[in-house]
Design a protein around this motif. Structure first.
Motif, PDB file in Angstrom:
ATOM      1  N   ASN A 170      43.412  30.665  40.476  1.00 27.99           N
ATOM      2  CA  ASN A 170      42.388  31.663  40.778  1.00 27.99           C
ATOM      3  C   ASN A 170      41.567  31.160  41.963  1.00 27.99           C
ATOM      4  O   ASN A 170      41.691  30.018  42.398  1.00 27.99           O
ATOM      5  CB  ASN A 170      41.506  31.941  39.554  1.00 27.99           C
ATOM      6  N   TYR A 171      40.731  32.022  42.494  1.00 33.36           N
ATOM      7  CA  TYR A 171      39.913  31.711  43.677  1.00 33.36           C
ATOM      8  C   TYR A 171      40.754  31.169  44.833  1.00 33.36           C
ATOM      9  O   TYR A 171      40.397  30.214  45.496  1.00 33.36           O
ATOM     10  CB  TYR A 171      38.774  30.750  43.303  1.00 33.36           C
ATOM     11  N   SER A 222      39.348  39.648  36.845  1.00 34.60           N
ATOM     12  CA  SER A 222      38.008  39.934  37.365  1.00 34.60           C
ATOM     13  C   SER A 222      37.830  41.398  37.777  1.00 34.60           C
ATOM     14  O   SER A 222      36.703  41.862  37.932  1.00 34.60           O
ATOM     15  CB  SER A 222      37.695  39.034  38.569  1.00 34.60           C
ATOM     16  N   GLU A 259      42.613  33.016  47.981  1.00 30.90           N
ATOM     17  CA  GLU A 259      42.754  34.306  48.649  1.00 30.90           C
ATOM     18  C   GLU A 259      43.882  34.302  49.679  1.00 30.90           C
ATOM     19  O   GLU A 259      43.978  33.392  50.506  1.00 30.90           O
ATOM     20  CB  GLU A 259      41.446  34.664  49.352  1.00 30.90           C
ATOM     21  N   THR A 274      33.010  29.704  37.864  1.00 35.88           N
ATOM     22  CA  THR A 274      31.693  30.249  38.162  1.00 35.88           C
ATOM     23  C   THR A 274      31.024  30.668  36.855  1.00 35.88           C
ATOM     24  O   THR A 274      31.693  30.851  35.830  1.00 35.88           O
ATOM     25  CB  THR A 274      31.764  31.477  39.087  1.00 35.88           C
ATOM     26  N   GLU A 309      45.231  34.443  43.014  1.00 34.72           N
ATOM     27  CA  GLU A 309      44.202  35.449  42.740  1.00 34.72           C
ATOM     28  C   GLU A 309      42.954  35.073  43.526  1.00 34.72           C
ATOM     29  O   GLU A 309      42.460  33.953  43.411  1.00 34.72           O
ATOM     30  CB  GLU A 309      43.904  35.508  41.239  1.00 34.72           C
ATOM     31  N   ARG A 310      42.427  35.993  44.320  1.00 38.76           N
ATOM     32  CA  ARG A 310      41.300  35.672  45.196  1.00 38.76           C
ATOM     33  C   ARG A 310      39.982  35.527  44.448  1.00 38.76           C
ATOM     34  O   ARG A 310      39.050  34.909  44.938  1.00 38.76           O
ATOM     35  CB  ARG A 310      41.157  36.724  46.282  1.00 38.76           C
ATOM     36  N   ASP A 311      39.906  36.099  43.242  1.00 40.76           N
ATOM     37  CA  ASP A 311      38.708  35.968  42.415  1.00 40.76           C
ATOM     38  C   ASP A 311      39.124  35.229  41.148  1.00 40.76           C
ATOM     39  O   ASP A 311      39.832  34.239  41.218  1.00 40.76           O
ATOM     40  CB  ASP A 311      38.121  37.354  42.116  1.00 40.76           C
ATOM     41  N   ASP A 312      38.715  35.716  40.002  1.00 36.92           N
ATOM     42  CA  ASP A 312      39.129  35.105  38.743  1.00 36.92           C
ATOM     43  C   ASP A 312      40.167  35.989  38.079  1.00 36.92           C
ATOM     44  O   ASP A 312      40.272  37.179  38.373  1.00 36.92           O
ATOM     45  CB  ASP A 312      37.907  34.940  37.837  1.00 36.92           C
ATOM     46  N   ASP A 334      32.387  33.875  35.513  1.00 40.87           N
ATOM     47  CA  ASP A 334      33.626  33.727  34.739  1.00 40.87           C
ATOM     48  C   ASP A 334      33.315  33.557  33.255  1.00 40.87           C
ATOM     49  O   ASP A 334      33.998  34.119  32.394  1.00 40.87           O
ATOM     50  CB  ASP A 334      34.430  32.517  35.220  1.00 40.87           C
TER      51      ASP A 334
END
Length: 722
Positions: A244-245, A104, A247, A542, A98-101, A545
Motif C-alpha cells: 500500500n502507499y 481506502s 503510487e 496512518t 495501491e497508492r493509498d491504503d 488506516d
C-alpha cells in the motif's frame, strides 16, 4: 482498435474436467453448478501459505528486486486484491500496488451487504433480460462462497420488505420466491411471509398504520474493509508482493513492441521512485479506471460512470439486532435500506450520479433525505432526530459502459474485462459480492493474452485470513485464556478470526480485577489499544488506516473516533518511530478526514456560534437557572473549575481530560469556556433534534437533579436528547 470483451461467468466444473481447488488440507469440498458437493484434491505446485506475514518494508524490497513479475495489479480494493490472490494461488509471480491504503476507496464504503440483487432479478424478469439473470445467478453463487471463505467477517442477514398495499403481497412474494429459486442449493434460508402483528413483533419500530404484512428474505452481510484486508493479507501469505502507499506514476512500454511491460512507481511514505517490470499489468482501480487507461492511451474514451450512494449511521436502537429493512421503491425511485451493523444502524440509498474527481463528501441535503425516508417507515412514537446521525459517508460504485453496445450510453451492472492494443488488462464494473469471479475472469484473460504459465487451481473454497481455525465459540477461549471482556473478545473473534489470539497476546494489562487485559480506545466501543499495534503489522501506516479500516470507529461514531485519535497516534508513533512533527501531521490529517469524508462537518454544523435560539421564555429561564448553578459568580460563562466544583459537591468524579473534551464540544468560539449564549444554543438544538448525546447537557441536568433530590443519575454520552 482495442479489444473489448464483456466477460460472462463460466462454470468451474464441466465436460467431465474438474478444476482443482486448494484449501486448508489435501482435499476441499465445494458445490458445482448443479449444486452437488464435489471433493477435489489440492492443486500441485500451489505456493505454500506463509506462516509469518512479510512486513511492508520486506514487500517493498521484493518489488525492487529487479526481477520480472508475471502479473502486476494496480489497485488495492476488493477486485485488485482478488486478482492478486487469484494469480498468486495459480503459481504466478504476483505484485500489487495501491497508492493509498487497501480498501481506502469504494470497497470500504459499501452497504455492507453480500447480495445477488433482488431488484436486478425483477428487471431481468420484467424485461426478459437474460444477461441480468446470469448476473444475479453468478452473484448468488459468489454470495455463498464469500460467506464460506470468511465466516468470522460475514453472516446471513434476514431482510424485511414491509407491505403497505394488499396487491403488493403476492407480487413481492413471487419475486422473492424466484430469488430463492435462482439461488438453488445456495439459498441461505427460505423466504417467508409475516402477518402485520408478527412483523411488528420482530421490527417494533415499524410504522403501524396501513401496514398489511411483510416478507422476509435472506442475504449476507460483512465487514467490508476487513474483508478486503483479509483478501490482501491472504494474497501476501501466498507470495504476492503487496504494497500500500505505492503510487503508479507511469506505465512502462517496450521500445520494440510498444507493449506495456511494467510501471514506474513511488513509495508515498519515503518518496523513493523505482520501476517494477511485469509481463502483464492489470488495471483494477475502480472509479479511477479511466485515469490509468489514459496513461496507456490518452485518446481512449471513458468507460467509467460512477454512481454514489450516501449512508448514515444511527444508534442501534433504530433497528432490531438481527433484522434489516429494504424498500426498492422510495419517493424518488431509489432503493432505501435500513440495516443493523456492528451494533449500530446503517441507513442509506443507492445510485445517484456523481463526479469521481471530487471527494465523496455527504451533504446536509443527502442526510436530510435519508432521515425523511426513515421517518416514513418508523412509527410516530419513534422520534427520528438529526442529532442521532453519528457518522455519514458516500460510497461510489464504478459502473461501466461497453462501447460494443448498440446504446453506448447504457450502463452495465456486470463487470467488463478489456485488453488494450498495448496489452493493458482492465477490469471494471461489477460489485463487491462478485469480486472473486471478477478476479477469476481477469486472470483468465491475462493468461490467454500474455501466454502466462499458470496453474489450473481456483480460489473457490479458499478460506481467507483468520478463517482457518475460527469457530463461533472462539471468543469464549479468549475470555478464559486471556481475561478479556466478553464484548471485546466477541469483537476480536469476529474481526480477526483465529488471529484474535495474536491480538490478545499483545494486549496490555489493565491493572484491574476485571478485565485483566485489553485497554479500550474509547469506553463505548470494544476496540482496544493492542489493535493499533497489530494494525501496524497489517500494513497500517496512518492514523486514518486505523480509525477507518483496521477498526471501523470512524464509520460508527466520528466523535468517538476523534477522541481516540491522540492515543492512536501515540501508539503508532512508538511502533513506527514518528517524530513530534509527524505525529502532529497525522493528527491533523485524520481530523480532516473525519471532518469532511465521514460527516463530522455536517454534524458540527448543527451547533455553531450562528445557531438560532428558539426557546420559549419559560425554557430560557429554566436553562438559565441550570447554567447559574455552575456559574455561581455570575461571570456569564463556565470553566472546568466551575464544573469540578459542582461535581465535588455531589460526589461525582470525572478526570480533567474528559472534562476538557466535554466542554470543548459546546465551546463554539473555542475560547476555553462555555458562555450562556452557547449553552442556550445547545439546549435549543437539542429540543429541535439537531443535537443529541451532549455530555455537558446530560451532566448539568444530572447535577441539577441530584442537588435537588440527592440521588445519583448516571451520565452516559450514548444517551439521547433531553
Amino acid at each position: 482498435m482495442a479489444f473489448w470483451k464483456a466477460v460472462k461467468g463460466t462454470a468451474l466444473i464441466g465436460g467431465g474436467a474438474i478444476a482443482t481447488v486448494f484449501g486448508l488440507s489435501q482435499f476441499s469440498q465445494y458445490r458445482n453448478k448443479h449444486g452437488a458437493l464435489v471433493q477435489v484434491q489440492a492443486a500441485e505446485g500451489v505456493p505454500e501459505r506463509r506462516e509469518h506475514l512479510p512486513t511492508r518494508e520486506q514487500q517493498i524490497v521484493a518489488l525492487q528486486s529487479g526481477g520480472e513479475f508475471d502479473v502486476l495489479v494496480i489497485g488495492g480494493g476488493a477486485t485488485g486484491c482478488g486478482c492478486a490472490l487469484d494469480a498468486a494461488t495459480r503459481g504466478l509471480k504476483t505484485a500489487l500496488l495501491e497508492r493509498d491504503d487497501f480498501s481506502s476507496g469504494t470497497s470500504s464504503r459499501s452497504t455492507k451487504l453480500i447480495h445477488g440483487g433482488v431488484r436486478y432479478l425483477q428487471k431481468a424478469i420484467m424485461k426478459l433480460d437474460f444477461e441480468q439473470y446470469r448476473m444475479v445467478k453468478e452473484a448468488l453463487e459468489e454470495r455463498a462462497h464469500l460467506l464460506h471463505s470468511a465466516p468470522h467477517l460475514s453472516a446471513p442477514l434476514p431482510i424485511m420488505l414491509p407491505i403497505y398495499k394488499w396487491w403488493q403481497l403476492p407480487y413481492y412474494w413471487i419475486g422473492i420466491k424466484l430469488y430463492d429459486l435462482v439461488a438453488g442449493s445456495q439459498c441461505l434460508r427460505s423466504s417467508y411471509v409475516l402477518t402485520k402483528a408478527r412483523a411488528l413483533e420482530l421490527f417494533p419500530m415499524l410504522r403501524r398504520d396501513k401496514l398489511v404484512g411483510a416478507i422476509v428474505y435472506y442475504d449476507g452481510q460483512h465487514n467490508d474493509a476487513r474483508m478486503n484486508l483479509a483478501i490482501a493479507l491472504t494474497a501476501a501469505r501466498y507470495g504476492a508482493a503487496t504494497a500500500n502507499y505505492t503510487e503508479v506514476t507511469q506505465l512502462l512500454k517496450s521500445p520494440d513492441t510498444g507493449r506495456v511491460c511494467g510501471v514506474r512507481c513511488r513509495d508515498v511514505l519515503t518518496g523513493k521512485e523505482f520501476e517494477v517490470r511485469a509481463k502483464c499489468v492489470i488495471n483494477a482501480t475502480g472509479p479511477f479506471t479511466d485515469s490509468v487507461r489514459k496513461m496507456d492511451d490518452e485518446e481512449v474514451p471513458n468507460i467509467c460512470q460512477p454512481s454514489a450512494g450516501v449512508h448514515i449511521v444511527m444508534p442501534g436502537y433504530y433497528s432490531p439486532d438481527n433484522m434489516g429493512l429494504l424498500d426498492p421503491a422510495t419517493s424518488d425511485g431509489r432503493v432505501i435500506f435500513f440495516l443493523p451493523w456492528e451494533k449500530m444502524t446503517i441507513a442509506g440509498t443507492t445510485d445517484s450520479p456523481t463526479d469521481v474527481t471530487s471527494h465523496p463528501i455527504p451533504t446536509e441535503e443527502d442526510i436530510n433525505f435519508i432521515l425523511s425516508e426513515v421517518r416514513n417507515y418508523l412509527g410516530t412514537d419513534v422520534e427520528v432526530r438529526r442529532g442521532d446521525v453519528l457518522a455519514a459517508w458516500s460510497g461510489i460504485r464504478p459502473l461501466v459502459t461497453n462501447p460494443d453496445s448498440k446504446d453506448t450510453q447504457s450502463i452495465s451492472r456486470n463487470h467488463v474485462v478489456t485488453i488494450s492494443d498495448s496489452g493493458l488488462v482492465t477490469i471494471a464494473g461489477g460489485k463487491w459480492t462478485t469480486y472473486r469471479a471478477m478476479a477469476r475472469d481477469t486472470i483468465d484473460a491475462a493468461v490467454r493474452e500474455h501466454s502466462l504459465q499458470a496453474g489450473s487451481c481456483s480460489t473457490m473454497g479458499l478460506q481467507l485470513e483468520g478463517a482457518q481455525d475460527w469457530s463461533p465459540t472462539l471468543h469464549i477461549r479468549l475470555v478464559q485464556d486471556y481475561g478479556l471482556e466478553s464484548e471485546v473478545a466477541q469483537h476480536l473473534a469476529s474481526t480477526y478470526g483465529d488471529k484474535a489470539f495474536e491480538v490478545a497476546k499483545i494486549a496490555q494489562v489493565t491493572g484491574k480485577r476485571w478485565p485483566i487485559v485489553g485497554k479500550r480506545l474509547v469506553s463505548e466501543f470494544p476496540y482496544i489499544e493492542a489493535e493499533v499495534v497489530y494494525g501496524v503489522k497489517e500494513y497500517a501506516r496512518t492514523a486514518v488506516d486505523i480509525i477507518s479500516r483496521r477498526t471501523r470507529l470512524a464509520f460508527l461514531n466520528v466523535q468517538a473516533a476523534d477522541e481516540a485519535l491522540p492515543r492512536i497516534v501515540d501508539i503508532m508513533a512508538k511502533e513506527l518511530n514518528w517524530s513530534e512533527q509527524k505525529k502532529k501531521e497525522q493528527l491533523e490529517t485524520a481530523k480532516t478526514f473525519l471532518y469532511y469524508e465521514m460527516g463530522y462537518k455536517v454534524k458540527t454544523d448543527q451547533l455553531t456560534d450562528r445557531s438560532e435560539i428558539s426557546l420559549v421564555p419559560s425554557d430560557i429561564e429554566r436553562y438559565k437557572k441550570r447554567f447559574h448553578m455552575f456559574d455561581k459568580d455570575k461571570k456569564g460563562f463556565i470553566t472546568i473549575l466551575d464544573v469540578q466544583r459542582v461535581l465535588q459537591s455531589i460526589s461525582v468524579q470525572i478526570d480533567e481530560n474528559t472534562l476538557h473534551e466535554i466542554l470543548n464540544e459546546v465551546d463554539l468560539n473555542k475560547n476555553g469556556q462555555v458562555e450562556l449564549n452557547e449553552f442556550l444554543q445547545l439546549m435549543s438544538a437539542i429540543q429541535k433534534g439537531r443535537v443529541s448525546g451532549s455530555r455537558l447537557a446530560v451532566l448539568m441536568k444530572s447535577a441539577e437533579e441530584k442537588l435537588r433530590h440527592r440521588q445519583a443519575i448516571p451520565v452516559d454520552r450514548s444517551g439521547g436528547g433531553l
